[in-house]
Design a protein around this motif. Sequence first.
Motif, PDB file in Angstrom:
ATOM      1  N   ALA A  95       0.833  -1.209   0.000  1.00 56.34           N
ATOM      2  CA  ALA A  95       0.000   0.000   0.000  1.00 56.34           C
ATOM      3  C   ALA A  95       0.866   1.258   0.000  1.00 56.34           C
ATOM      4  CB  ALA A  95      -0.929  -0.013   1.209  1.00 56.34           C
ATOM      5  N   LYS A  96       1.963   1.219   0.755  1.00 57.28           N
ATOM      6  CA  LYS A  96       2.831   2.392   0.840  1.00 57.28           C
ATOM      7  C   LYS A  96       3.580   2.623  -0.459  1.00 57.28           C
ATOM      8  CE  LYS A  96       6.676   4.448   3.356  1.00 57.28           C
ATOM      9  NZ  LYS A  96       7.676   4.303   4.442  1.00 57.28           N
ATOM     10  N   VAL A  97       4.161   1.569  -1.025  1.00 57.76           N
ATOM     11  CA  VAL A  97       5.025   1.756  -2.194  1.00 57.76           C
ATOM     12  C   VAL A  97       4.243   2.215  -3.429  1.00 57.76           C
ATOM     13  CG1 VAL A  97       4.996  -0.589  -3.209  1.00 57.76           C
ATOM     14  CG2 VAL A  97       7.077   0.788  -3.324  1.00 57.76           C
ATOM     15  N   VAL A  98       2.968   1.859  -3.525  1.00 55.79           N
ATOM     16  CA  VAL A  98       2.200   2.266  -4.709  1.00 55.79           C
ATOM     17  C   VAL A  98       1.548   3.637  -4.549  1.00 55.79           C
ATOM     18  CG1 VAL A  98       1.763  -0.110  -5.440  1.00 55.79           C
ATOM     19  CG2 VAL A  98       0.072   1.062  -3.994  1.00 55.79           C
TER      20      VAL A  98
ATOM     21  N   THR B 191       0.312   6.838 -10.465  1.00 61.26           N
ATOM     22  CA  THR B 191      -0.300   7.139 -11.768  1.00 61.26           C
ATOM     23  C   THR B 191      -0.166   5.976 -12.747  1.00 61.26           C
ATOM     24  OG1 THR B 191       1.757   8.230 -12.423  1.00 61.26           O
ATOM     25  CG2 THR B 191      -0.008   9.632 -11.591  1.00 61.26           C
ATOM     26  N   ILE B 192       0.705   5.048 -12.435  1.00 59.62           N
ATOM     27  CA  ILE B 192       0.873   3.853 -13.269  1.00 59.62           C
ATOM     28  C   ILE B 192      -0.220   2.840 -12.956  1.00 59.62           C
ATOM     29  CG2 ILE B 192       2.380   1.848 -13.672  1.00 59.62           C
ATOM     30  CD1 ILE B 192       4.723   3.766 -12.987  1.00 59.62           C
ATOM     31  N   ILE B 193      -0.551   2.732 -11.676  1.00 61.45           N
ATOM     32  CA  ILE B 193      -1.452   1.674 -11.209  1.00 61.45           C
ATOM     33  C   ILE B 193      -2.907   2.112 -11.164  1.00 61.45           C
ATOM     34  CG2 ILE B 193      -2.027   0.325  -9.129  1.00 61.45           C
ATOM     35  CD1 ILE B 193       1.126   0.229  -8.733  1.00 61.45           C
ATOM     36  N   PHE B 194      -3.136   3.360 -10.778  1.00 57.97           N
ATOM     37  CA  PHE B 194      -4.516   3.840 -10.617  1.00 57.97           C
ATOM     38  C   PHE B 194      -4.877   4.836 -11.718  1.00 57.97           C
ATOM     39  CE2 PHE B 194      -2.762   2.875  -6.388  1.00 57.97           C
ATOM     40  CZ  PHE B 194      -3.633   1.886  -5.978  1.00 57.97           C
ATOM     41  N   LYS B 195      -6.077   4.726 -12.241  1.00 58.89           N
ATOM     42  CA  LYS B 195      -6.514   5.601 -13.323  1.00 58.89           C
ATOM     43  C   LYS B 195      -6.796   7.022 -12.838  1.00 58.89           C
ATOM     44  CE  LYS B 195      -8.362   1.951 -16.289  1.00 58.89           C
ATOM     45  NZ  LYS B 195      -9.570   1.384 -16.949  1.00 58.89           N
ATOM     46  N   LYS B 196      -7.133   7.150 -11.558  1.00 57.97           N
ATOM     47  CA  LYS B 196      -7.337   8.478 -10.961  1.00 57.97           C
ATOM     48  C   LYS B 196      -6.743   8.487  -9.559  1.00 57.97           C
ATOM     49  CE  LYS B 196     -12.129   7.156  -9.928  1.00 57.97           C
ATOM     50  NZ  LYS B 196     -13.543   7.517 -10.126  1.00 57.97           N
ATOM     51  N   GLN B 197      -6.833   9.611  -8.878  1.00 62.82           N
ATOM     52  CA  GLN B 197      -6.255   9.747  -7.546  1.00 62.82           C
ATOM     53  C   GLN B 197      -6.710   8.586  -6.654  1.00 62.82           C
ATOM     54  OE1 GLN B 197      -4.164  12.206  -6.702  1.00 62.82           O
ATOM     55  NE2 GLN B 197      -3.899  11.565  -4.583  1.00 62.82           N
ATOM     56  N   PRO B 198      -5.739   7.796  -6.121  1.00 63.15           N
ATOM     57  CA  PRO B 198      -6.137   6.625  -5.329  1.00 63.15           C
ATOM     58  C   PRO B 198      -6.853   7.000  -4.032  1.00 63.15           C
ATOM     59  CG  PRO B 198      -3.760   6.956  -5.210  1.00 63.15           C
ATOM     60  CD  PRO B 198      -4.276   7.899  -6.237  1.00 63.15           C
ATOM     61  N   THR B 199      -7.888   6.238  -3.737  1.00 61.27           N
ATOM     62  CA  THR B 199      -8.612   6.410  -2.474  1.00 61.27           C
ATOM     63  C   THR B 199      -8.259   5.251  -1.553  1.00 61.27           C
ATOM     64  OG1 THR B 199     -10.485   5.110  -3.280  1.00 61.27           O
ATOM     65  CG2 THR B 199     -10.542   7.491  -3.701  1.00 61.27           C
TER      66      THR B 199
ATOM     67  N   LYS C  25      -6.944  -0.391  -0.994  1.00 61.77           N
ATOM     68  CA  LYS C  25      -7.261  -1.631  -0.276  1.00 61.77           C
ATOM     69  C   LYS C  25      -7.591  -2.754  -1.263  1.00 61.77           C
ATOM     70  CE  LYS C  25     -10.229  -3.265   3.525  1.00 61.77           C
ATOM     71  NZ  LYS C  25     -11.011  -4.342   2.900  1.00 61.77           N
ATOM     72  N   ALA C  26      -8.375  -2.420  -2.283  1.00 59.01           N
ATOM     73  CA  ALA C  26      -8.749  -3.419  -3.283  1.00 59.01           C
ATOM     74  C   ALA C  26      -7.522  -3.907  -4.054  1.00 59.01           C
ATOM     75  CB  ALA C  26      -9.778  -2.828  -4.250  1.00 59.01           C
ATOM     76  N   TYR C  27      -6.616  -2.988  -4.370  1.00 61.31           N
ATOM     77  CA  TYR C  27      -5.411  -3.346  -5.125  1.00 61.31           C
ATOM     78  C   TYR C  27      -4.513  -4.278  -4.317  1.00 61.31           C
ATOM     79  CZ  TYR C  27      -0.907  -2.979  -7.471  1.00 61.31           C
ATOM     80  OH  TYR C  27       0.282  -3.273  -8.082  1.00 61.31           O
ATOM     81  N   VAL C  28      -4.207  -3.915  -3.078  1.00 61.95           N
ATOM     82  CA  VAL C  28      -3.262  -4.724  -2.299  1.00 61.95           C
ATOM     83  C   VAL C  28      -3.846  -6.096  -1.943  1.00 61.95           C
ATOM     84  CG1 VAL C  28      -2.029  -2.720  -1.407  1.00 61.95           C
ATOM     85  CG2 VAL C  28      -3.904  -3.675  -0.063  1.00 61.95           C
TER      86      VAL C  28
END
Length: 395
Positions: free
Chosen positions: A123-126, A165-173, A178-181
């Motif tokens: 979560a931190k690194v992304v 900006t590589i992983i999320f299409k917009k500002q991550p919430t 949580k869903a990504y990790v």
Amino acid sequence: MFKKLLLVACVTSTLVAQSAQDFKNQQMQGFNQEKKQFGIYKKSQEEEFETYQEEQNKAYKAYKKELAVFWDEPKISTKKKWVSYTEDKQTRTDVDFSKETITLETIASSPEEAKQKLLIALAKVVTVDTKTVQETDPLEKRLSKIKKPFGVVTGEVKAEPILSTIIFKKQPTQESVKAYVEKYVKYDSIKAKESTKVKHAKIYSLNVALPEDTMIKRSKIYYEEVKKNAKLQRLPMALVFAVMHTESSFNPRARSHIPAYGLMQIVPRTAGIDTYNFLYKKKKLVSGSYLYNSSNNIKMGTAYLHILYYKYLKDIKNPDSKLFCTIAAYNTGAGNIAWAFTKKYDMRKAAPMINTKSPKEVYNKLLRDLRYEEPKHYLKRVSQRMSAYYRLYGS
């Protein structure tokens, strides 16, 4: 009466001439004294900077020694990798920008503990930005306490995204992170092996692949800076992007063993001094933090390309031949370009020979006769990548 006037005129003329000569001598003495004092100052500044770098190297070695208490291989950041540790040194993330992967590792006493630590680490690194890394990284905090020499130019690192900006299409919430990790940190994806350093513990690791268009998305972060500086220095954008890609794979935390810093891998004691003087008319050394600022780094890297193309290699007539020589010189220096053609380091003697050859012949000659293998591969990679960035961004 006339004789008296003539005598006075002659005496006056002699005195004026002597005064002018005295004034000239005084000026030269003053100039030589200033030159001598500047030489002493420059030597003193370089010695101070050398001491400063030695202290930095000591801090690196001490930190690696502390890491070795927990890890068989105490990794730190390189040109293409950004490695970060938690304060307790028992969890680390290794982002390999060239291979487009994240490797997470943690030392834990159970799978449950490991999973929790890996979730937090991913979560931190992304989501972390460059400014936060500079301010919170344990090694950087240690390096910032080393006294910098007087006159060294420092700078603040801007807050820019690294992976978000590589992983999320917009500002991550909070929900999207949580869903990504949770998608990647699963028990069946985590590998474990016994720790040889910590009793009753295992090293748990997880690999996460970054999106296939990572390199393109990373380059877009710097598009405006590259466009502005390429125009200012009369260079193609594709060249700047290709050099940046080859130097660091767009790793904003890039640091080589030399050391060279940042996106375009500027060496403070060589290209750094030349370029700062070209830009600001002052011979100054710049710090690592100054070069971790992407605007400073791109400005200096692009200006150094300008110095090579328009100054050191100015006697090469064909623009394509000059471009090939500039690419190789960014890696190995203009002197080594001359050596490839004349076995001497004087570009004034090499340029006439280069001018008798076609660009293709110059390119092939460089690939064959450059002194070291690294600049040969470098020339190939940058030239190939220029074509890709021309297609992506135009000229």
